[in-house]
Design a protein around this motif. Structure first.
Motif, PDB file in Angstrom:
ATOM      1  N   VAL A 218       0.866  -1.185   0.000  1.00  0.00           N
ATOM      2  CA  VAL A 218       0.000   0.000   0.000  1.00  0.00           C
ATOM      3  C   VAL A 218       0.898   1.229   0.000  1.00  0.00           C
ATOM      4  N   LEU A 219       0.791   2.038  -1.054  1.00  0.00           N
ATOM      5  CA  LEU A 219       1.520   3.302  -1.113  1.00  0.00           C
ATOM      6  C   LEU A 219       0.695   4.352  -0.392  1.00  0.00           C
ATOM      7  N   LEU A 220       1.290   4.939   0.637  1.00  0.00           N
ATOM      8  CA  LEU A 220       0.591   5.851   1.541  1.00  0.00           C
ATOM      9  C   LEU A 220       1.354   7.170   1.597  1.00  0.00           C
ATOM     10  N   PRO A 221       0.653   8.304   1.587  1.00  0.00           N
ATOM     11  CA  PRO A 221       1.371   9.570   1.772  1.00  0.00           C
ATOM     12  C   PRO A 221       2.152   9.558   3.079  1.00  0.00           C
ATOM     13  N   ASP A 222       3.369  10.060   3.035  1.00  0.00           N
ATOM     14  CA  ASP A 222       4.206  10.095   4.226  1.00  0.00           C
ATOM     15  C   ASP A 222       3.732  11.207   5.173  1.00  0.00           C
ATOM     16  N   GLY A 223       4.055  11.045   6.460  1.00  0.00           N
ATOM     17  CA  GLY A 223       3.753  12.092   7.420  1.00  0.00           C
ATOM     18  C   GLY A 223       2.453  11.906   8.175  1.00  0.00           C
ATOM     19  N   PHE A 224       1.894  10.701   8.121  1.00  0.00           N
ATOM     20  CA  PHE A 224       0.635  10.419   8.820  1.00  0.00           C
ATOM     21  C   PHE A 224       0.830   9.190   9.703  1.00  0.00           C
ATOM     22  N   PRO A 225       1.490   9.359  10.844  1.00  0.00           N
ATOM     23  CA  PRO A 225       1.906   8.212  11.662  1.00  0.00           C
ATOM     24  C   PRO A 225       0.763   7.380  12.216  1.00  0.00           C
ATOM     25  N   LYS A 226      -0.344   8.006  12.574  1.00  0.00           N
ATOM     26  CA  LYS A 226      -1.469   7.239  13.124  1.00  0.00           C
ATOM     27  C   LYS A 226      -2.088   6.336  12.060  1.00  0.00           C
ATOM     28  N   THR A 227      -2.181   6.854  10.838  1.00  0.00           N
ATOM     29  CA  THR A 227      -2.714   6.043   9.742  1.00  0.00           C
ATOM     30  C   THR A 227      -1.771   4.898   9.422  1.00  0.00           C
ATOM     31  N   ALA A 228      -0.479   5.204   9.372  1.00  0.00           N
ATOM     32  CA  ALA A 228       0.517   4.161   9.094  1.00  0.00           C
ATOM     33  C   ALA A 228       0.464   3.072  10.154  1.00  0.00           C
ATOM     34  N   GLU A 229       0.341   3.471  11.398  1.00  0.00           N
ATOM     35  CA  GLU A 229       0.276   2.489  12.487  1.00  0.00           C
ATOM     36  C   GLU A 229      -0.983   1.638  12.377  1.00  0.00           C
ATOM     37  N   MET A 230      -2.111   2.271  12.060  1.00  0.00           N
ATOM     38  CA  MET A 230      -3.367   1.539  11.930  1.00  0.00           C
ATOM     39  C   MET A 230      -3.294   0.507  10.806  1.00  0.00           C
ATOM     40  N   LEU A 231      -2.779   0.913   9.643  1.00  0.00           N
ATOM     41  CA  LEU A 231      -2.730  -0.005   8.512  1.00  0.00           C
ATOM     42  C   LEU A 231      -1.738  -1.143   8.756  1.00  0.00           C
ATOM     43  N   THR A 232      -0.634  -0.828   9.402  1.00  0.00           N
ATOM     44  CA  THR A 232       0.327  -1.879   9.751  1.00  0.00           C
ATOM     45  C   THR A 232      -0.297  -2.870  10.716  1.00  0.00           C
ATOM     46  N   ARG A 233      -1.017  -2.365  11.675  1.00  0.00           N
ATOM     47  CA  ARG A 233      -1.700  -3.225  12.648  1.00  0.00           C
ATOM     48  C   ARG A 233      -2.737  -4.118  11.969  1.00  0.00           C
ATOM     49  N   GLU A 234      -3.349  -3.596  10.899  1.00  0.00           N
ATOM     50  CA  GLU A 234      -4.354  -4.360  10.162  1.00  0.00           C
ATOM     51  C   GLU A 234      -3.725  -5.371   9.201  1.00  0.00           C
ATOM     52  N   GLY A 235      -2.389  -5.367   9.129  1.00  0.00           N
ATOM     53  CA  GLY A 235      -1.699  -6.375   8.326  1.00  0.00           C
ATOM     54  C   GLY A 235      -1.261  -5.926   6.951  1.00  0.00           C
ATOM     55  N   TYR A 236      -1.393  -4.628   6.649  1.00  0.00           N
ATOM     56  CA  TYR A 236      -0.985  -4.140   5.336  1.00  0.00           C
ATOM     57  C   TYR A 236       0.497  -3.769   5.341  1.00  0.00           C
ATOM     58  N   ASP A 237       1.144  -4.025   4.212  1.00  0.00           N
ATOM     59  CA  ASP A 237       2.558  -3.707   4.028  1.00  0.00           C
ATOM     60  C   ASP A 237       2.631  -2.325   3.388  1.00  0.00           C
ATOM     61  N   ILE A 238       2.900  -1.297   4.183  1.00  0.00           N
ATOM     62  CA  ILE A 238       2.817   0.066   3.686  1.00  0.00           C
ATOM     63  C   ILE A 238       4.165   0.588   3.203  1.00  0.00           C
ATOM     64  N   ARG A 239       4.109   1.486   2.229  1.00  0.00           N
ATOM     65  CA  ARG A 239       5.279   2.164   1.700  1.00  0.00           C
ATOM     66  C   ARG A 239       5.002   3.669   1.703  1.00  0.00           C
ATOM     67  N   PRO A 240       5.494   4.406   2.689  1.00  0.00           N
ATOM     68  CA  PRO A 240       5.257   5.859   2.728  1.00  0.00           C
ATOM     69  C   PRO A 240       5.991   6.570   1.598  1.00  0.00           C
ATOM     70  N   ILE A 241       5.287   7.484   0.935  1.00  0.00           N
ATOM     71  CA  ILE A 241       5.845   8.266  -0.175  1.00  0.00           C
ATOM     72  C   ILE A 241       5.604   9.754   0.118  1.00  0.00           C
ATOM     73  N   ASP A 242       6.623  10.572  -0.053  1.00  0.00           N
ATOM     74  CA  ASP A 242       6.480  12.010   0.153  1.00  0.00           C
ATOM     75  C   ASP A 242       5.454  12.571  -0.833  1.00  0.00           C
ATOM     76  N   ASN A 243       4.402  13.189  -0.300  1.00  0.00           N
ATOM     77  CA  ASN A 243       3.353  13.743  -1.149  1.00  0.00           C
ATOM     78  C   ASN A 243       3.207  15.252  -0.934  1.00  0.00           C
ATOM     79  N   THR A 244       4.211  15.862  -0.320  1.00  0.00           N
ATOM     80  CA  THR A 244       4.136  17.268   0.062  1.00  0.00           C
ATOM     81  C   THR A 244       3.745  18.169  -1.096  1.00  0.00           C
ATOM     82  N   ASP A 245       4.408  17.995  -2.230  1.00  0.00           N
ATOM     83  CA  ASP A 245       4.199  18.920  -3.346  1.00  0.00           C
ATOM     84  C   ASP A 245       2.971  18.579  -4.168  1.00  0.00           C
TER      85      ASP A 245
END
Length: 264
Positions: A218-245
Motif C-alpha cells: 500500500v503506497l501511503l502519503p508520508d507524514g501520517f503516523p497514526k494512519t501508518a500504524e493503523m494499517l500496519t496493525r491491520e496487516g498491510y505492508d505500507i510504503r510511505p511516499i512524500d506527497n508534500t508537493d
C-alpha cells in the motif's frame, strides 16, 4: 488471492514538467518544488517497479501543468480502457496524449464523447462494482455515458455524490483490498460503502485518504503516523511516499498512475 482491482502487471506514470508549478489547485498554499517533486516521483516509480510490475514512464507535457495526474485521463478495467473527458477545460487535451499508450495495451479502447464530463479520480473500482462520485469535475451526463459502456462489459456502476469541498471522490477514500475501504468519516457518512469493511482515517489525518493498493503493498502519503500504524496493525505492508508537493495541487497516490492488466 489476487484481484484485478488491486493486482497489476503494468502501470503508466508521467514525469512532472517544469510547468507543474502552475497547476490547478482549489486553494493556493504555495507552488510545489519541482526538484523535490521529481525525487518523490522517482521513489513512487521505484516502489511500483519493486512489486514486479512493468512501469511505462511518459515524458512531461509542458503545455499541460497537471498532466502528471494521469489517472484522470482513463479508466482501465479487465475488459479494456475508457478514455475520460475531464471537467477542467485546461486538462481536456491530456486525453489525446494518453490514448496512443493505452491503444498499445488494450484491444478494446472506448471514449467518453460528451457533452458530459468525468475524471478518473472520481471512480473507484472494487472488483465487484464501480463506484462513481459526482463532483465539480464529474457530472451526471458523464456518469450516464460511462454506465452504458460498463453495462456492455458486465460491470455494475453505483452513482454517488462527492461531498462539497472535496475535489474528487478518491480524495477521501481508497481501496485496501476487495472488501476493505480506507475512508474519511465524512465520505463514509454518505453511505457510500455499505457492504464493505471501512477503516476510518484517524482524526487530523484525513489527508492520507488517497492511498493505493498495488499488488502486495500500500503506497501511503508520508507524514501520517497514526494512519501508518493503523494499517500496519491491520496487516498491510505500507510504503510511505512524500506527497508534500502533489498535495499542494490536490493530488495524491492514485492520481500519479494508471494501474492495469493489458489485454494485448
Amino acid at each position: 488471492m489476487t484481484s484485478p482491482a488491486t493486482h497489476f502487471t503494468h502501470a503508466i506514470s508521467r514525469r512532472p514538467g517544469q510547468s507543474v508549478t502552475g497547476g490547478l489547485r482549489a486553494e493556493d498554499r504555495g507552488a510545489p518544488d519541482h526538484v523535490r517533486m521529481l525525487a518523490a516521483h522517482d521513489n513512487y516509480i521505484a516502489t511500483l517497479r519493486a512489486t514486479g510490475a512493468e512501469v511505462t514512464l511518459l515524458d512531461p507535457l509542458e503545455d499541460y501543468p497537471d498532466a502528471l495526474f494521469v489517472e484522470d485521463t482513463a479508466l482501465c478495467l479487465p475488459e479494456g480502457a475508457i478514455m475520460m473527458r475531464p471537467g477542467a477545460p485546461s486538462r481536456m487535451g491530456e486525453v489525446a496524449h494518453m490514448r496512443p499508450t493505452l491503444a498499445g495495451l488494450f484491444a478494446d479502447l472506448r471514449d467518453i464523447t460528451g457533452p458530459g464530463h468525468i475524471e478518473g479520480g472520481d471512480i473507484l473500482y472494487t472488483g465487484r462494482e464501480v463506484l462513481v462520485g459526482k463532483s465539480a469535475r464529474t457530472d451526471a451526463e458523464g456518469v450516464a455515458e460511462l454506465r452504458k459502456i460498463l453495462d456492455e462489459w458486465g460491470h455494475s456502476l453505483r452513482e454517488l455524490q462527492t461531498p462539497d469541498g472535496v475535489l474528487h471522490f478518491k480524495t477521501d477514500c481508497s481501496l485496501l483490498d476487495p472488501e476493505t475501504i480506507l475512508s474519511t468519516r465524512l465520505l463514509d457518512s454518505e453511505g457510500c460503502f455499505d457492504g464493505y469493511r471501512v477503516l476510518h482515517l484517524p482524526e487530523g489525518e484525513e489527508a492520507a485518504a488517497n492511498a493505493i493498493r498495488f499488488n502486495d503493498v500500500v503506497l501511503l502519503p508520508d507524514g501520517f503516523p497514526k494512519t501508518a500504524e493503523m494499517l500496519t496493525r491491520e496487516g498491510y505492508d505500507i510504503r510511505p511516499i512524500d506527497n508534500t508537493d502533489c498535495a499542494l495541487l490536490d493530488g495524491g497516490m492514485s492520481c500519479l498512475s494508471l494501474r492495469l492488466n493489458p489485454t494485448k
